[in-house]
Design an enzyme around this catalytic site. Structure first.
Site, PDB file in Angstrom:
ATOM      1  CE1 TYR A   7     -50.460  82.542  33.747  1.00 38.57           C
ATOM      2  CE2 TYR A   7     -51.175  81.591  35.832  1.00 38.57           C
ATOM      3  CZ  TYR A   7     -51.327  81.738  34.466  1.00 38.57           C
ATOM      4  OH  TYR A   7     -52.339  81.077  33.815  1.00 38.57           O
TER       5      TYR A   7
ATOM      6  CB  SER B  44     -55.237  82.141  35.752  1.00 39.85           C
ATOM      7  OG  SER B  44     -54.838  81.159  36.698  1.00 39.85           O
TER       8      SER B  44
END
Length: 246
Positions: A155, A141
């Site tokens: 995350y 990501s």
């Protein structure tokens, strides 16, 4: 392109979202595909039926990628079915987000089990099955490089770990002619981050190209990295983020 004829790909988390886009592209380019998925078997079966209707050879394997025993068994099943493995694409992931003081005590372990340990163990297993020309591609990501707001500490940390893992794999496997690369998407129109959702405009605000990307666009980059044209590309991180990181 049909550049992957006679190749076998395993897509971990390949039944929905970006993973489904990758599975479709692998089949379109000629590969046989083993799709490892966690749940929602009806959706996985529907995708497999769609791909088979287009001439694809598809094996569905239900397994929890965060469970090392289950993941290794799923990889073994794919190898037993096809007799080889040429491409591994690790897509499965989770996002536990929220205020720092609200994280459960096991949030770190749960996040890293699927976002970091699973792609590492899948790569380790795949490397033992691959010959020269193998491809290991991990989906990360863009938040690994730029965190736009609060709530994503775990995350972002887990996705940042994938860069080091990829560079290490490239060094460990380069002499065998196996490449390892990382793809970092920005906002992509999926169930998790829909282009028409309540947070869509905020997701697009950092972009130079002010729209969500598509799973097919991410899959096109993956297809290049899986192809013979990318034989000299390894240890690299590719951002596909509409200019998020510009």
């Amino acid at each position: 392109m049909a550049s992957l004829i006679d190749k076998v790909a395993v897509v971990v988390g390949g039944a929905r979202g970006i993973g489904a886009g990758v599975s479709r592209r692998m089949v379109a380019d000629g590969a046989s595909v083993a799709i490892i998925y966690l749940s929602r078997a009806n959706e996985a079966e529907a995708l497999a039926s769609e791909l088979r209707a287009h001439g694809g050879t598809v094996l569905l394997i239900q397994a929890d990628a965060s469970d090392p025993v289950a993941l290794n068994a799923a990889m073994d099943k794919a190898f037993a079915e096809f007799g080889r493995l040429d491409i591994l694409v690790s897509v499965a992931g989770t996002a536990i987000v929220g205020p720092l003081d609200a994280y459960a005590d096991d949030a770190f372990d749960r996040t890293f089990a699927i976002n970091v340990r699973a792609p590492f163990l899948a790569a380790k297993k795949a490397a033992a099955m691959m010959t020269a020309g193998g491809r290991i591609i991990t989906i990360g990501s863009i938040v690994a490089d730029r965190m736009p707001g609060a709530g994503g500490t775990l995350y972002a940390a887990s996705k940042s770990a994938l860069g080091g893992m990829t560079r290490g794999l490239a060094r460990d496997l380069g002499e065998r002619g196996i490449t390892a690369n990382l793809v970092q998407p920005g906002p992509i129109d999926t169930e998790r981050n829909p282009a028409t959702g309540p947070n869509a405009e905020a997701s697009r605000s950092p972009l130079a190209i002010r729209r969500h990307g598509t799973p097919a666009e991410v899959a096109a980059l993956v297809a290049y990295l899986a192809s013979p044209d990318a034989a000299f590309v390894t240890g690299s991180t590719y951002n596909i983020d509409g200019g998020w990181s510009a």
